[in-house]
Write an enzyme that holds these catalytic residues in place. Structure first.
Site, PDB file in Angstrom:
ATOM      1  N   ASN A  42      37.252  42.125  37.446  1.00  0.00           N
ATOM      2  CA  ASN A  42      35.956  41.674  37.972  1.00  0.00           C
ATOM      3  C   ASN A  42      35.641  42.410  39.268  1.00  0.00           C
ATOM      4  O   ASN A  42      36.506  42.572  40.133  1.00  0.00           O
ATOM      5  CB  ASN A  42      35.881  40.146  38.131  1.00  0.00           C
ATOM      6  CG  ASN A  42      36.939  39.545  39.019  1.00  0.00           C
ATOM      7  OD1 ASN A  42      38.070  40.023  39.070  1.00  0.00           O
ATOM      8  ND2 ASN A  42      36.586  38.497  39.732  1.00  0.00           N
ATOM      9  N   ILE A  43      34.416  42.875  39.348  1.00  0.00           N
ATOM     10  CA  ILE A  43      33.950  43.660  40.494  1.00  0.00           C
ATOM     11  C   ILE A  43      32.720  42.950  41.052  1.00  0.00           C
ATOM     12  O   ILE A  43      31.659  42.965  40.414  1.00  0.00           O
ATOM     13  CB  ILE A  43      33.576  45.110  40.070  1.00  0.00           C
ATOM     14  CG1 ILE A  43      34.710  45.773  39.242  1.00  0.00           C
ATOM     15  CG2 ILE A  43      33.211  45.942  41.296  1.00  0.00           C
ATOM     16  CD1 ILE A  43      36.008  46.008  39.978  1.00  0.00           C
ATOM     17  N   GLU A  44      32.907  42.322  42.222  1.00  0.00           N
ATOM     18  CA  GLU A  44      31.828  41.500  42.785  1.00  0.00           C
ATOM     19  C   GLU A  44      30.916  42.328  43.694  1.00  0.00           C
ATOM     20  O   GLU A  44      31.189  43.493  43.983  1.00  0.00           O
ATOM     21  CB  GLU A  44      32.450  40.315  43.546  1.00  0.00           C
ATOM     22  CG  GLU A  44      33.221  39.429  42.598  1.00  0.00           C
ATOM     23  CD  GLU A  44      33.738  38.141  43.210  1.00  0.00           C
ATOM     24  OE1 GLU A  44      33.767  38.027  44.452  1.00  0.00           O
ATOM     25  OE2 GLU A  44      34.097  37.247  42.431  1.00  0.00           O
ATOM     26  N   CYS A  53      31.938  41.027  35.308  1.00  0.00           N
ATOM     27  CA  CYS A  53      33.168  40.341  34.907  1.00  0.00           C
ATOM     28  C   CYS A  53      34.193  41.336  34.357  1.00  0.00           C
ATOM     29  O   CYS A  53      33.827  42.431  33.898  1.00  0.00           O
ATOM     30  CB  CYS A  53      32.871  39.307  33.830  1.00  0.00           C
ATOM     31  SG  CYS A  53      31.927  37.890  34.413  1.00  0.00           S
ATOM     32  N   GLU A  55      36.049  41.291  31.587  1.00  0.00           N
ATOM     33  CA  GLU A  55      35.978  41.625  30.160  1.00  0.00           C
ATOM     34  C   GLU A  55      34.817  42.554  29.858  1.00  0.00           C
ATOM     35  O   GLU A  55      34.896  43.428  29.001  1.00  0.00           O
ATOM     36  CB  GLU A  55      35.949  40.375  29.278  1.00  0.00           C
ATOM     37  CG  GLU A  55      34.928  39.322  29.626  1.00  0.00           C
ATOM     38  CD  GLU A  55      35.417  38.328  30.677  1.00  0.00           C
ATOM     39  OE1 GLU A  55      35.760  38.766  31.789  1.00  0.00           O
ATOM     40  OE2 GLU A  55      35.405  37.118  30.391  1.00  0.00           O
ATOM     41  N   CYS A  88      32.424  33.965  30.332  1.00  0.00           N
ATOM     42  CA  CYS A  88      31.130  33.357  30.673  1.00  0.00           C
ATOM     43  C   CYS A  88      30.120  33.659  29.569  1.00  0.00           C
ATOM     44  O   CYS A  88      30.371  34.463  28.660  1.00  0.00           O
ATOM     45  CB  CYS A  88      30.644  33.890  32.020  1.00  0.00           C
ATOM     46  SG  CYS A  88      29.911  35.541  31.945  1.00  0.00           S
ATOM     47  N   CYS A  91      29.155  37.362  29.099  1.00  0.00           N
ATOM     48  CA  CYS A  91      30.234  38.130  28.453  1.00  0.00           C
ATOM     49  C   CYS A  91      30.320  37.810  26.963  1.00  0.00           C
ATOM     50  O   CYS A  91      30.585  38.698  26.149  1.00  0.00           O
ATOM     51  CB  CYS A  91      31.565  37.867  29.132  1.00  0.00           C
ATOM     52  SG  CYS A  91      31.676  38.665  30.739  1.00  0.00           S
TER      53      CYS A  91
HETATM   54  N1  THU Z   1      34.759  36.201  35.964  1.00  0.00           N
HETATM   55  C1  THU Z   1      35.286  37.122  35.117  1.00  0.00           C
HETATM   56  O1  THU Z   1      35.544  38.260  35.492  1.00  0.00           O
HETATM   57  N2  THU Z   1      35.504  36.748  33.833  1.00  0.00           N
HETATM   58  C2  THU Z   1      35.373  35.483  33.360  1.00  0.00           C
HETATM   59  O2  THU Z   1      35.636  35.240  32.197  1.00  0.00           O
HETATM   60  C3  THU Z   1      34.901  34.426  34.260  1.00  0.00           C
HETATM   61  C4  THU Z   1      34.385  34.859  35.573  1.00  0.00           C
HETATM   62  C5  THU Z   1      34.590  36.576  37.380  1.00  0.00           C
HETATM   63  C6  THU Z   1      33.188  36.779  37.855  1.00  0.00           C
HETATM   64  C7  THU Z   1      33.345  36.544  39.345  1.00  0.00           C
HETATM   65  O3  THU Z   1      33.793  37.731  39.966  1.00  0.00           O
HETATM   66  C8  THU Z   1      34.476  35.530  39.451  1.00  0.00           C
HETATM   67  O4  THU Z   1      35.139  35.555  38.202  1.00  0.00           O
HETATM   68  C9  THU Z   1      34.018  34.117  39.766  1.00  0.00           C
HETATM   69  O5  THU Z   1      32.990  33.737  38.918  1.00  0.00           O
END
Ligand code: THU
Length: 133
Positions: A42-44, A53, A55, A88, A91
């Protein structure tokens, strides 16, 4: 490849998560038909909606490297949360377009584990055939 091996690869990817806002780390690993592993994390972003996310990062990387539904064999998604991270809604929609409906998806947080697939995660799918008539 064994389920546990792919899960271990996803935990490696989790180390690359960029999550300064949520501090919630997610890793993903895709096994390809030719035996390669494609990673995602995950890259915010300060503009939260621009976050990607793990995946989605992994499946976009796989497509970017030429893999398609028929050459993507399995996906593992792991997190450091108290509960396993179920993909989510965004995704699920992306995976529904880009991987086979029955392709194994392994979820783990190192404590609990489950195996599922996109057909189970996303019923009543909106797909290409609905748009291209
Ligand atoms: N996130 C994912 O990378 N995958 C998931 O299945 C659920 C959520 C990440 C997005 C964000 O960076 C962090 O988790 C919190 O929501």
């Amino acid at each position: 490849m064994e389920k546990q091996e792919l899960i271990n690869e996803a935990f490696k990817a989790m180390k690359n998560a960029y999550a300064p806002y949520s501090n919630y780390h997610v890793g993903a690993a895709i096994e390809t038909a030719d035996g390669k592993i494609i990673y995602g994390a995950n890259i915010e972003n300060a503009s939260f909606g621009a976050t990607n996310c793990a995946e989605r990062s992994a499946v976009f990387a796989a497509y970017s490297n030429g893999y398609r539904k028929d050459t993507i064999k399995a996906l593992a998604i792991v997190s450091d949360g108290d509960r396993i991270a179920a993909p989510c809604g965004i995704c699920r929609q992306v995976l529904c377009e880009l991987v086979e409906g029955d392709m194994p998806i392994y979820l783990s947080n190192g404590k609990d584990e489950c195996t599922t697939c996109i057909n189970e995660l996303l019923p009543m799918q909106f797909v290409q055939e609905d748009v291209i008539r």
